[in-house]
Design a protein around this motif. Structure first.
Motif, PDB file in Angstrom:
ATOM      1  N   SER A  40      57.695  70.542  -7.951  1.00  0.00           N
ATOM      2  CA  SER A  40      57.626  68.968  -8.180  1.00  0.00           C
ATOM      3  C   SER A  40      58.632  68.431  -9.209  1.00  0.00           C
ATOM      4  O   SER A  40      58.763  69.229 -10.285  1.00  0.00           O
ATOM      5  CB  SER A  40      56.408  68.349  -8.136  1.00  0.00           C
ATOM      6  OG  SER A  40      55.602  68.664  -7.387  1.00  0.00           O
ATOM      7  N   GLU A  42      59.400  65.039 -11.532  1.00  0.00           N
ATOM      8  CA  GLU A  42      59.025  63.592 -12.064  1.00  0.00           C
ATOM      9  C   GLU A  42      60.131  63.282 -13.185  1.00  0.00           C
ATOM     10  O   GLU A  42      60.116  64.225 -14.203  1.00  0.00           O
ATOM     11  CB  GLU A  42      57.640  63.599 -12.644  1.00  0.00           C
ATOM     12  CG  GLU A  42      57.337  62.249 -13.017  1.00  0.00           C
ATOM     13  CD  GLU A  42      56.944  61.160 -12.021  1.00  0.00           C
ATOM     14  OE1 GLU A  42      56.780  60.017 -12.274  1.00  0.00           O
ATOM     15  OE2 GLU A  42      56.684  61.546 -10.752  1.00  0.00           O
ATOM     16  N   GLU A  80      51.014  68.526  -7.141  1.00  0.00           N
ATOM     17  CA  GLU A  80      51.724  67.074  -7.536  1.00  0.00           C
ATOM     18  C   GLU A  80      51.920  66.849  -8.640  1.00  0.00           C
ATOM     19  O   GLU A  80      51.066  67.638  -9.907  1.00  0.00           O
ATOM     20  CB  GLU A  80      50.827  66.344  -6.557  1.00  0.00           C
ATOM     21  CG  GLU A  80      50.640  66.266  -5.220  1.00  0.00           C
ATOM     22  CD  GLU A  80      50.100  65.005  -4.672  1.00  0.00           C
ATOM     23  OE1 GLU A  80      49.595  64.420  -5.382  1.00  0.00           O
ATOM     24  OE2 GLU A  80      50.084  65.147  -3.234  1.00  0.00           O
ATOM     25  N   SER A  82      52.575  63.683 -11.687  1.00  0.00           N
ATOM     26  CA  SER A  82      52.679  62.028 -11.815  1.00  0.00           C
ATOM     27  C   SER A  82      52.538  61.964 -13.399  1.00  0.00           C
ATOM     28  O   SER A  82      51.751  62.620 -14.188  1.00  0.00           O
ATOM     29  CB  SER A  82      51.646  61.344 -11.191  1.00  0.00           C
ATOM     30  OG  SER A  82      51.928  59.995 -11.532  1.00  0.00           O
TER      31      SER A  82
END
Length: 86
Positions: A40, A42, A80, A82
């Motif tokens: 992932s 970010e 994930e 964030s």
């Protein structure tokens, strides 16, 4: 953008071209099942955070210098990502 080649591809939004490439993790393949762990990306400001599900790590990349400034092994496989804060 994080490519399956394991690199961040920085895109110039005005010119619409890849302006730089930063190698971060090993090449990977997109899993068939969308719920399987995968890397992932970010981005917050001038930093990018990249998870590597194959090694359970997260890397911090300075987008201006193109250098990995920190890496940390996580206790579980990341699924994930964030960020919060300024």
């Amino acid at each position: 953008m994080l490519g399956t080649d394991g690199a961040i591809h920085v895109i110039d939004p005005v010119a619409g071209v890849v302006s730089s490439r930063i190698d971060v993790i090993a090449p990977w393949t997109e899993p068939v099942d969308w719920q399987e762990p995968r890397p992932s990306l970010e981005v917050r400001g001038h930093r990018a955070y990249v998870t590597d599900s194959s090694t359970s790590t997260v890397h911090v990349v300075d987008l201006e210098s193109g250098q990995i400034t920190a890496s940390t092994e996580l206790p579980h496989v990341p699924i994930e990502l964030s960020t919060v804060g300024d």
